[in-house]
Design a protein around this motif. Structure first.
Motif, PDB file in Angstrom:
ATOM      1  N   ILE A 130    -103.244  82.319 -80.231  1.00 49.80           N
ATOM      2  CA  ILE A 130    -101.800  82.141 -80.072  1.00 49.80           C
ATOM      3  C   ILE A 130    -101.548  81.528 -78.692  1.00 49.80           C
ATOM      4  N   LYS A 151     -99.251  92.590 -72.481  1.00 45.87           N
ATOM      5  CA  LYS A 151     -98.032  93.312 -72.899  1.00 45.87           C
ATOM      6  C   LYS A 151     -98.090  94.807 -72.583  1.00 45.87           C
ATOM      7  N   VAL A 170     -89.299  92.458 -72.927  1.00 43.64           N
ATOM      8  CA  VAL A 170     -90.209  91.913 -73.923  1.00 43.64           C
ATOM      9  C   VAL A 170     -89.358  91.227 -74.982  1.00 43.64           C
ATOM     10  N   ILE A 171     -89.751  90.022 -75.355  1.00 46.79           N
ATOM     11  CA  ILE A 171     -89.043  89.347 -76.439  1.00 46.79           C
ATOM     12  C   ILE A 171     -90.037  88.965 -77.538  1.00 46.79           C
ATOM     13  N   ASN A 172     -89.511  88.641 -78.687  1.00 41.02           N
ATOM     14  CA  ASN A 172     -90.290  88.255 -79.872  1.00 41.02           C
ATOM     15  C   ASN A 172     -91.123  89.424 -80.386  1.00 41.02           C
ATOM     16  N   ARG A 173     -91.865  89.162 -81.481  1.00 41.17           N
ATOM     17  CA  ARG A 173     -92.537  90.259 -82.164  1.00 41.17           C
ATOM     18  C   ARG A 173     -94.009  89.956 -82.378  1.00 41.17           C
ATOM     19  N   GLY A 174     -94.742  90.999 -82.759  1.00 38.49           N
ATOM     20  CA  GLY A 174     -96.148  90.835 -83.109  1.00 38.49           C
ATOM     21  C   GLY A 174     -96.923  90.161 -81.988  1.00 38.49           C
ATOM     22  N   ASP A 175     -97.892  89.309 -82.371  1.00 37.35           N
ATOM     23  CA  ASP A 175     -98.679  88.679 -81.306  1.00 37.35           C
ATOM     24  C   ASP A 175     -97.940  87.511 -80.655  1.00 37.35           C
ATOM     25  N   SER A 177     -95.153  88.398 -79.158  1.00 36.25           N
ATOM     26  CA  SER A 177     -94.430  89.159 -78.131  1.00 36.25           C
ATOM     27  C   SER A 177     -94.799  88.610 -76.771  1.00 36.25           C
TER      28      SER A 177
ATOM     29  N   ARG B 184     -84.671  97.843 -78.038  1.00 40.09           N
ATOM     30  CA  ARG B 184     -85.569  97.084 -78.893  1.00 40.09           C
ATOM     31  C   ARG B 184     -86.152  98.049 -79.918  1.00 40.09           C
ATOM     32  N   TRP B 186     -88.594  99.551 -81.093  1.00 43.90           N
ATOM     33  CA  TRP B 186     -89.977  99.941 -80.849  1.00 43.90           C
ATOM     34  C   TRP B 186     -90.162 101.429 -81.157  1.00 43.90           C
ATOM     35  N   ALA B 338     -98.036  90.922 -90.468  1.00 50.49           N
ATOM     36  CA  ALA B 338     -98.202  90.183 -89.208  1.00 50.49           C
ATOM     37  C   ALA B 338     -96.834  89.769 -88.669  1.00 50.49           C
ATOM     38  N   SER B 341     -95.033  93.219 -87.442  1.00 45.59           N
ATOM     39  CA  SER B 341     -95.601  94.052 -86.371  1.00 45.59           C
ATOM     40  C   SER B 341     -94.696  93.938 -85.151  1.00 45.59           C
ATOM     41  N   CYS B 342     -94.333  95.065 -84.572  1.00 44.90           N
ATOM     42  CA  CYS B 342     -93.378  95.011 -83.467  1.00 44.90           C
ATOM     43  C   CYS B 342     -94.006  94.469 -82.202  1.00 44.90           C
ATOM     44  N   GLY B 343     -95.346  94.534 -82.122  1.00 43.09           N
ATOM     45  CA  GLY B 343     -96.028  93.966 -80.957  1.00 43.09           C
ATOM     46  C   GLY B 343     -96.193  94.929 -79.808  1.00 43.09           C
ATOM     47  N   ARG B 349    -100.644  94.724 -82.807  1.00 41.69           N
ATOM     48  CA  ARG B 349    -100.111  93.440 -82.353  1.00 41.69           C
ATOM     49  C   ARG B 349    -101.121  92.314 -82.550  1.00 41.69           C
ATOM     50  N   GLU B 350    -102.359  92.563 -82.118  1.00 39.53           N
ATOM     51  CA  GLU B 350    -103.373  91.505 -82.137  1.00 39.53           C
ATOM     52  C   GLU B 350    -104.127  91.462 -83.463  1.00 39.53           C
ATOM     53  N   HIS B 353    -102.291  90.062 -87.324  1.00 39.07           N
ATOM     54  CA  HIS B 353    -102.213  88.615 -87.514  1.00 39.07           C
ATOM     55  C   HIS B 353    -103.618  88.001 -87.624  1.00 39.07           C
ATOM     56  N   LYS B 357    -104.980  85.573 -90.585  1.00 42.54           N
ATOM     57  CA  LYS B 357    -105.558  84.240 -90.386  1.00 42.54           C
ATOM     58  C   LYS B 357    -106.913  84.114 -91.081  1.00 42.54           C
TER      59      LYS B 357
END
Lengths: 527, 422
Positions: A130, A151, A170-175, A177, B184, B186, B338, B341-343, B349-350, B353, B357
């Motif tokens: 990413i 993060k 923190v903004i955006n989500r998942g990987d 973020s 957020r 979370w 993916a 996921s809130c991250g 988070r990792e 996704h 892939k």
């Protein structure tokens, strides 16, 4: 505080109720790896690096958020724990650019360190990383690399909980973020660069320091910030005899693990610029170089028996220097008025977290050494401006600041002016004799901060050839004035002053230690 | 079987207060406020055997009893109406067609923990449902069923409908609370748990829509009537939302313990168009898939589905016939997780996704022989190691698909492309 007995890796340990496993293990000498945990910030529990196995619990638990309980048995090296650390390291690295050769954090990066300790495998990630923002300016002192970020949110929590300025989110989500400035903020609070120190990876770096030196070449010297009388504990880090950066050094009695940005970058002004390396003496046509011998003789004959001598020290002079200067001034003139530079400014609430309103780290120490007059520094300056003095000896401060014209004309009218400084300041240009001196980073000694804590300065770099330590200059002048002292080293001067200054009685130079000691505590290093 | 949850569904104007009251609605609420002590109410619900219908199946009365009675802080009851589990659409039906049933159940639960403010946190996309709930709450205030000094007893209760902003993770109870607090979405690190440190740090109970909507019936008919239905450990009835390759998709209410195969073949009409069944996900997208041969012994209750290696979860039944590419199905779910996921924590988070892939190249070409074991290994490294159950939810499906349909995955890798759809 109720005692709790628990077992870490088979070793029985007693701690207090409410302590977390990560803290209790550290007390017992067992370091549990972690990224997001920081003792001064709230628990985030997001990195998952500190997971440990706890007897009778089916799942691994994060050590940062688990409190010890009576009889609890914790394993920090079991196969399950070793496996999860390896897994977490892999997760943290799969989207990391692994650009260590061009990363300023290399050498002090917890990804590098923990990779070696806990992972050491080749990448299994072949499906593309990413991408994120590179070299994004967060503020005047901090730059962000999104791809290196793990993060952990230490920086976000710092701005929420310590400075309460909330610039980061923190903004955006998942990987995808990522850390971002919140609502068009700028990360410019007075403590902003601390986020660089607490960032465990190369995501946040110091705009001032980055790309200057590989950190493994730095020589680190524990010392005290010269910025103000808070006396934050710092590590002065130098490369090739030049100060490259200040880092905070934790002292929970003073600054915790933080320092302010103003103090952090203060060395540029204090230690930078062109240095004086030869004494100067006024002849017709201006200041010309001379020998130390001639210069000191000129000072003695110019000041001895002065009917009204103003002695002005810098707030950055150590207790030892101040002690000697007071002796010297009284030796030279029975009518000596002594002062230490002191000016206050307004501070904001965030500045007040660490900063004191002055710029004189050893103001209190100077007062303790008997440097002080009835009207204070402002009063003495006023007297100087109204030509009450026949001569003056000014150390380490340029008095021709904003309101300098009155002082300039007063200084010009003095019968004799000695200026002792590191650089040829506007004040020095008016002197009859200029003595080249050493700056705070080149000297050893003690400062007493505003709370009355005696703390030790250490020489991080060597002063240029030709310049002298303030204490050495004072000692030579005392000698020339007929008051030879039997000591010269800072430790010896300190021990002499403890005999004379009641508040310092009983203190021992060697036991001040790296954390300092409080006046009245009877010596010995405090916690 | 008598319908507990769907009893008002299909009745004209079922969403209005007048219809609801004409069918006995709010009688339980009046009875609770006027005649029961909170402890009696909790005991009654404990005795009914009702378990949380959000997916975890935790006993409802027990959950309420964890709220400290002596806390000086306000207490909150929060209804989790953030239904977003793939294949799950049972709560939505209740919200839209029987909103008063949910409001009444929400208030009964609030009374049990002596909360004076109840929130219904509804998924942002359910705009119609939110409007229906807001109307129901407004009607309730107007009729004196919600508000101050209810039925002259001195008990006050406000009900607030709050719309989420569209994140699957906000269905996780602590993420929901973070979102409700204005933060957020979370999940929070536990402990502490919501029962003591929930919304705004105050004691809080979060209950699912279906759970709450069951309460008026239990109070009306008694705990014994409810616990008479179902199995020894899974009492009462449960909603199932059936989708996919099935003749009659929709929402069904079944007595717990109903045979799965019979349900699919008879009640839902089986797989249409003469196709064969290939797999069924029994409890929403995050639960492990079951193969046809695994269904014979499975009954629809918590214990039986768990014994088969999956979970009853939300009751979202996704039926897949023989035309379905299981790699693509796994990829589709992985893509969902993916994206959602809130991250917050590293493994999820990792890792989620990353799995997507790799699955993508198994389906579309470029995969390598070790890819399947790598996915299983990643899934194992995520599950159990995250802040919230999302990590498990994301890790289980790919693992189950690969283990149960490994030949099909291997064939994809060998062919370098999809072998089912082409």
């Amino acid at each position: 505080m109720d005692p709790v007995k628990f077992i870490v890796d088979g070793k029985e340990v007693v701690t207090t109720k409410g302590t977390t496993v990560i803290q209790a293990a550290a007390e017992a000498g067992v370091a549990i790896p972690h990224y997001c945990y920081h003792p001064k910030l709230s628990i985030a529990g997001n990195c998952r690096m500190c997971m440990v196995e706890i007897e009778k619990m089916p799942k691994l638990q994060i050590a940062c958020n688990t409190q010890v309980a009576e009889g609890m048995s914790v394993l920090t090296q079991s196969p399950k724990v070793v496996a999860v650390r390896k897994a977490v390291m892999e997760f943290l690295l799969i989207n990391h650019p692994v650009d260590c050769p061009i990363c300023d954090q290399a050498g002090e990066c917890q990804l590098q360190n923990y990779y070696m300790e806990h992972n050491r495998q080749e990448s299994r990630q072949e499906v593309g990383k990413i991408h994120d923002r590179k070299k994004t300016i967060f503020g005047p002192n901090v730059v962000f690399d999104g791809e290196r970020c793990i993060k952990c949110t230490r920086c976000v929590r710092f701005c929420q909980e310590i400075t309460k300025t909330n610039e980061l989110a923190v903004i955006n989500r998942g990987d995808h973020s990522t850390i971002s400035l919140f609502d068009n903020a700028v990360l410019d609070n007075p403590l902003s660069a601390n986020v660089v120190d607490i960032c465990p990876v190369g995501a946040l770096t110091d705009r001032d320091f980055r790309f200057k030196v590989r950190v493994w070449y730095l020589e680190k010297t524990p010392s005290i910030c010269p910025g103000c009388s808070t006396g934050c504990n710092i590590s002065v880090e130098a490369y090739q005899n030049k100060i490259a950066r200040f880092k905070p050094r934790q002292n929970d009695s003073v600054n915790g693990p933080w320092i302010c940005d103003e103090g952090r970058y203060s060395f540029h002004e204090l230690a930078g610029g062109e240095r004086l390396t030869m004494p100067l003496i006024r002849q017709e046509g201006g200041l010309v170089p001379t020998t130390w011998e001639n210069a000191l003789q000129a000072v003695l004959s110019g000041l001895r028996g002065s009917p009204a001598l103003a002695g002005i020290l810098s707030g950055r002079n150590t207790n030892e220097e101040t002690y000697l200067f007071a002796k010297l001034a009284r030796q030279l003139s029975s009518a000596a008025a002594l002062e230490v530079f002191y000016q206050e400014r307004e501070l904001t609430e965030t500045q007040r977290i660490l900063m004191s309103p002055d710029r004189s780290p050893n103001f209190r120490g100077a007062r303790d050494m008997g440097v002080g007059s009835n009207g204070g520094f402002a009063g003495l300056l006023e007297e100087l401006a109204s030509n009450k003095f026949s001569s003056a000896y000014i150390v380490g401060e340029d008095l021709l600041g904003a309101d300098g014209e009155k002082i300039r004309s007063a200084l010009q009218q003095l019968k004799f002016l000695v200026v002792q400084d590191t650089k040829l300041t506007e004040t020095a240009k008016l002197a009859h004799v200029v003595l080249p001196a050493a700056h705070f980073g080149e000297k050893e000694g003690t400062y007493t901060n505003r709370q009355g804590r005696v703390q030790k300065l250490n020489a991080a770099v060597i002063c240029p050839e030709g310049a002298r330590q303030d204490s050495e200059i004072f000692l030579r002048l005392l000698d020339g004035a007929g008051h030879k002292l039997a000591y010269s080293a800072p430790s010896e001067i300190f021990s002499a002053l403890t005999q004379e200054v009641a508040a310092y009685s009983g203190l021992n130079y060697d036991s001040i230690g790296e954390q300092g000691c409080e006046l009245g505590s009877g010596g010995g290093a405090a916690s | 079987m008598e319908k507990v949850l769907l009893r008002n569904i299909g009745v004209p104007a079922s969403h209005t207060l007048s219809t609801y009251q004409s069918r006995g609605g709010y009688a339980s609420w009046r009875k609770v406020v006027q005649t029961l002590k909170p402890e009696q109410l909790i005991e009654e619900v404990k005795a009914s055997g009702l378990r949380g219908r959000g997916g975890a199946g935790f006993p409802t009365g027990m959950k309420w009893s964890f709220v400290p009675k002596d806390s000086p802080k306000p207490k909150y009851l929060v209804c989790n109406a953030d239904e977003s589990e793939p294949g799950t659409f049972k709560d939505r039906l209740l919200i839209e067609q029987d909103p008063h049933g949910l409001v009444e159940g929400t208030m009964i639960a609030a009374f049990a923990i002596q909360s004076h403010t109840a929130f219904i946190y509804i998924r942002g996309e359910m705009a119609f449902g939110a409007t229906r709930l807001e109307q129901a709450v407004a009607e309730g205030y107007q009729a004196g069923l919600i508000g101050k000094n209810l039925f002259g007893t001195g008990y006050d209760l406000d009900v607030i409908v709050h719309r989420g902003a569209g994140a699957y993770i906000c269905g996780e109870e602590t993420a929901l609370l973070s979102s409700l607090e204005g933060g957020r979405g979370w999940p929070k690190v536990k402990p502490p748990f919501p029962a003591t440190h929930g919304l705004f740090g105050c004691p809080t109970v979060v209950n699912n829509v279906e759970t709450l909507a069951t309460l008026p019936w239990i109070l009306e008919r008694g705990a014994a009537a409810y616990s008479a239905m179902g199995t020894e450990k899974s009492k009462g009835t449960k909603l199932f939302s059936v989708s996919g390759h099935i003749a009659r998709p929709g929402v069904y209410e079944l007595e717990m313990g109903y045979p799965f195969k019979k349900f699919l073949d008879e009640d839902c009409g089986g797989v249409p168009n003469g196709k064969k069944l290939k797999g069924v996900i029994p409890g929403g997208g995050s639960m492990p898939v079951l193969k046809p041969e695994e269904l014979d012994k499975v009954n629809l209750d918590y214990e039986s589905v768990a014994a088969a290696g999956s979970l009853l979860g939300s009751g979202g039944v996704i039926v897949m016939d023989e035309t379905v590419c299981m790699v693509r199905a796994a990829l589709n779910l992985a893509r969902f997780f993916a994206h959602e996921s809130c991250g917050q924590c590293s493994p999820c988070r990792e890792g989620v996704h990353w799995m997507e892939k790799i699955l993508h190249r198994v389906e579309h070409g470029g995969a390598q022989s070790g890819d399947l074991d790598l996915i299983l290994n990643i899934a194992g490294n995520i599950a159990g190691n995250t802040i919230c159950p999302f990590g498990d939810a994301a890790a289980w499906p790919p693992g189950a698909f690969i283990r149960k349909y490994r030949d099909e995955f291997e064939a994809h890798i060998a062919a370098g492309k999809c072998t089912v759809r082409n």
